[in-house]
Design a protein around this motif. Structure first.
Motif, mmCIF file in Angstrom:
data_model
loop_
_atom_site.group_PDB
_atom_site.id
_atom_site.type_symbol
_atom_site.label_atom_id
_atom_site.label_comp_id
_atom_site.label_asym_id
_atom_site.label_seq_id
_atom_site.Cartn_x
_atom_site.Cartn_y
_atom_site.Cartn_z
ATOM 1 N N ARG A 17 -9.436 -23.024 2.109
ATOM 2 C CA ARG A 17 -10.473 -22.328 1.336
ATOM 3 C C ARG A 17 -10.184 -22.418 -0.160
ATOM 4 O O ARG A 17 -11.096 -22.655 -0.960
ATOM 5 C CB ARG A 17 -10.563 -20.869 1.784
ATOM 6 N N ARG A 18 -8.937 -22.233 -0.530
ATOM 7 C CA ARG A 18 -8.577 -22.339 -1.951
ATOM 8 C C ARG A 18 -8.757 -23.764 -2.471
ATOM 9 O O ARG A 18 -9.087 -23.975 -3.633
ATOM 10 C CB ARG A 18 -7.118 -21.920 -2.162
ATOM 11 N N ALA A 19 -8.495 -24.732 -1.596
ATOM 12 C CA ALA A 19 -8.478 -26.129 -2.029
ATOM 13 C C ALA A 19 -9.866 -26.720 -2.205
ATOM 14 O O ALA A 19 -10.068 -27.601 -3.052
ATOM 15 C CB ALA A 19 -7.692 -26.973 -1.021
ATOM 16 N N ARG A 20 -10.827 -26.297 -1.422
ATOM 17 C CA ARG A 20 -12.161 -26.916 -1.457
ATOM 18 C C ARG A 20 -12.721 -26.944 -2.874
ATOM 19 O O ARG A 20 -12.633 -25.960 -3.617
ATOM 20 C CB ARG A 20 -13.130 -26.149 -0.557
ATOM 21 N N ASP A 21 -13.313 -28.054 -3.226
ATOM 22 C CA ASP A 21 -13.940 -28.172 -4.541
ATOM 23 C C ASP A 21 -15.283 -27.444 -4.520
ATOM 24 O O ASP A 21 -16.231 -27.882 -3.855
ATOM 25 C CB ASP A 21 -14.134 -29.640 -4.906
ATOM 26 N N SER A 207 -8.880 -31.959 -3.793
ATOM 27 C CA SER A 207 -8.845 -30.621 -3.184
ATOM 28 C C SER A 207 -7.469 -30.391 -2.551
ATOM 29 O O SER A 207 -7.349 -30.241 -1.330
ATOM 30 C CB SER A 207 -9.947 -30.480 -2.140
ATOM 31 N N PRO A 208 -6.431 -30.363 -3.364
ATOM 32 C CA PRO A 208 -5.066 -30.280 -2.817
ATOM 33 C C PRO A 208 -4.712 -28.888 -2.323
ATOM 34 O O PRO A 208 -5.142 -27.877 -2.877
ATOM 35 C CB PRO A 208 -4.196 -30.661 -4.011
ATOM 36 N N TRP A 209 -3.911 -28.872 -1.249
ATOM 37 C CA TRP A 209 -3.207 -27.640 -0.942
ATOM 38 C C TRP A 209 -2.155 -27.415 -2.018
ATOM 39 O O TRP A 209 -1.381 -28.322 -2.336
ATOM 40 C CB TRP A 209 -2.457 -27.758 0.380
ATOM 41 N N LEU A 210 -2.092 -26.216 -2.553
ATOM 42 C CA LEU A 210 -1.034 -25.814 -3.479
ATOM 43 C C LEU A 210 -0.299 -24.650 -2.815
ATOM 44 O O LEU A 210 -0.770 -23.512 -2.838
ATOM 45 C CB LEU A 210 -1.620 -25.414 -4.834
ATOM 46 N N LEU A 211 0.820 -24.977 -2.206
ATOM 47 C CA LEU A 211 1.524 -23.997 -1.385
ATOM 48 C C LEU A 211 2.672 -23.371 -2.155
ATOM 49 O O LEU A 211 3.497 -24.063 -2.753
ATOM 50 C CB LEU A 211 2.057 -24.670 -0.119
ATOM 51 N N GLY A 212 2.725 -22.054 -2.105
ATOM 52 C CA GLY A 212 3.801 -21.320 -2.745
ATOM 53 C C GLY A 212 4.461 -20.363 -1.774
ATOM 54 O O GLY A 212 4.277 -20.460 -0.552
ATOM 55 N N PRO A 213 5.221 -19.414 -2.283
ATOM 56 C CA PRO A 213 5.942 -18.485 -1.412
ATOM 57 C C PRO A 213 5.062 -17.725 -0.424
ATOM 58 O O PRO A 213 5.499 -17.414 0.686
ATOM 59 C CB PRO A 213 6.617 -17.531 -2.412
ATOM 60 N N GLY A 255 10.044 -22.252 -2.530
ATOM 61 C CA GLY A 255 9.660 -23.533 -3.100
ATOM 62 C C GLY A 255 8.154 -23.680 -3.191
ATOM 63 O O GLY A 255 7.388 -22.750 -2.892
ATOM 64 N N ARG A 256 7.734 -24.865 -3.605
ATOM 65 C CA ARG A 256 6.308 -25.157 -3.730
ATOM 66 C C ARG A 256 6.039 -26.557 -3.197
ATOM 67 O O ARG A 256 6.923 -27.414 -3.188
ATOM 68 C CB ARG A 256 5.834 -25.040 -5.186
ATOM 69 N N ALA A 257 4.807 -26.765 -2.765
ATOM 70 C CA ALA A 257 4.412 -28.076 -2.269
ATOM 71 C C ALA A 257 2.969 -28.339 -2.662
ATOM 72 O O ALA A 257 2.155 -27.411 -2.760
ATOM 73 C CB ALA A 257 4.572 -28.166 -0.755
ATOM 74 N N MET A 258 2.670 -29.596 -2.899
ATOM 75 C CA MET A 258 1.307 -30.049 -3.124
ATOM 76 C C MET A 258 0.987 -31.095 -2.072
ATOM 77 O O MET A 258 1.705 -32.077 -1.924
ATOM 78 C CB MET A 258 1.154 -30.648 -4.524
ATOM 79 N N VAL A 259 -0.072 -30.851 -1.301
ATOM 80 C CA VAL A 259 -0.520 -31.791 -0.275
ATOM 81 C C VAL A 259 -1.927 -32.221 -0.657
ATOM 82 O O VAL A 259 -2.862 -31.420 -0.638
ATOM 83 C CB VAL A 259 -0.498 -31.158 1.126
ATOM 84 N N GLY A 260 -2.064 -33.492 -1.019
ATOM 85 C CA GLY A 260 -3.324 -33.957 -1.571
ATOM 86 C C GLY A 260 -4.416 -34.152 -0.533
ATOM 87 O O GLY A 260 -4.179 -34.639 0.575
ATOM 88 N N HIS A 261 -5.624 -33.755 -0.904
ATOM 89 C CA HIS A 261 -6.823 -33.994 -0.111
ATOM 90 C C HIS A 261 -7.954 -34.404 -1.061
ATOM 91 O O HIS A 261 -7.878 -34.182 -2.271
ATOM 92 C CB HIS A 261 -7.265 -32.740 0.649
#
Length: 273
Positions: A17-21, A207-213, A255-261
């Motif tokens: 939901r956060r990632a969608r453009d 529309s990447p996932w931006l994952l945090g804690p 940590g953090r991760a970015m998963v591209g979409h």
């Protein structure tokens, strides 16, 4: 074709939901509103109804009364999607179908076709056939959250690049949606090419996932899945892969991760607009 557990879909939905453009969803709604107020919207591989939940309020705000046709082959997911649609007050009917056989027939009189996290599982022949069906119906297409092959982590690990490359290679294995290899990270751009060849105007948006804690549970599942996929390819010594996985799980909490979409919007007759 489905195979996804409701628990996984629920886990990833907040990140989705956060990632969608939002811009592409609003453009889809604006285009739909120009041609009347009542339209059939077909959601392929609907899962538990996440695309409907994201888009129906935007369609309504634009003055569109959408009649949703929710298509999947998993009766349990269809039941969840129907329950969600009812809670949201959306007009929706479910359609159980094997997408690998029935995508074209399911489209029918759709004015807008939607799908999320679907096309990276599909083969080229599926995409070509679906593009033909969508163009034949004169429908628009919104395809959200296709994995694009880019994944980064903070903090980094020396094996990140090898693991991501191995995971991307694994994504090309056939998933049952069409015949032959899956498109994997190349799906959105292949879909864009096919729609453009049929005279559509196409926009792609990151529309990447931006994952945090706060996304630790999703990060753990994502890392675990990556490790399992790479392990099947035997491109790394098992001890090295296990060390990478252990490091990633230990750092998932802070940590953090970015998963591209990539999100895609294809509108008919707009190639030269």
């Amino acid at each position: 074709m489905s195979g996804f557990q409701p628990s996984w879909l629920a886990l990833r939905e907040p990140a989705d939901r956060r990632a969608r453009d939002a811009g592409l969803m609003h453009k889809a709604a604006e285009w739909l509103a120009k041609s009347g107020s009542v339209h059939v919207v077909v959601d392929l591989g609907c899962g538990a109804g996440s695309t409907l939940a994201a888009m129906d309020p935007i369609l309504r705000a634009a003055g569109c009364n959408a009649h949703w046709r929710l298509v999947d082959d998993d009766p349990a997911l269809l039941a969840l999607a129907a329950e969600r649609a009812a809670r949201l007050g959306a007009d929706a009917k479910t359609c159980r179908a094997d997408l690998s056989d029935a995508a074209g027939a399911a489209i029918g009189n759709a004015r807008l076709v939607t799908a999320s996290a679907l096309f990276d599982l599909a083969s080229r022949d599926f995409v070509v056939a679906l593009a033909d069906a969508i163009a034949g119906a004169g429908a628009a297409l919104y395809a959200g959250l296709s994995y694009d092959g880019s994944t980064t982590f903070q903090p980094s690990h020396p094996l990140d690049g090898i693991v991501v490359a191995g995971f991307n290679r694994h994504q090309l294995r056939p998933k049952g949606l069409g015949t032959g290899p899956s498109l994997g990270p190349g799906a959105a751009r292949m879909l864009a090419k096919e729609m453009q060849a049929r005279g559509y105007g196409v926009e792609l948006a990151e529309s990447p996932w931006l994952l945090g804690p706060d996304d630790r549970a999703l990060a753990v599942e994502h890392v675990t899945g990556m490790a399992e996929a790479v392990g099947e390819l035997a491109v790394l010594d098992p001890a090295e892969l296990d060390a990478w996985k252990t490091f990633r799980l230990e750092t998932a909490g802070d940590g953090r991760a970015m998963v591209g979409h990539l999100d895609l919007l294809a509108l008919p007759g707009s190639a030269d607009d």
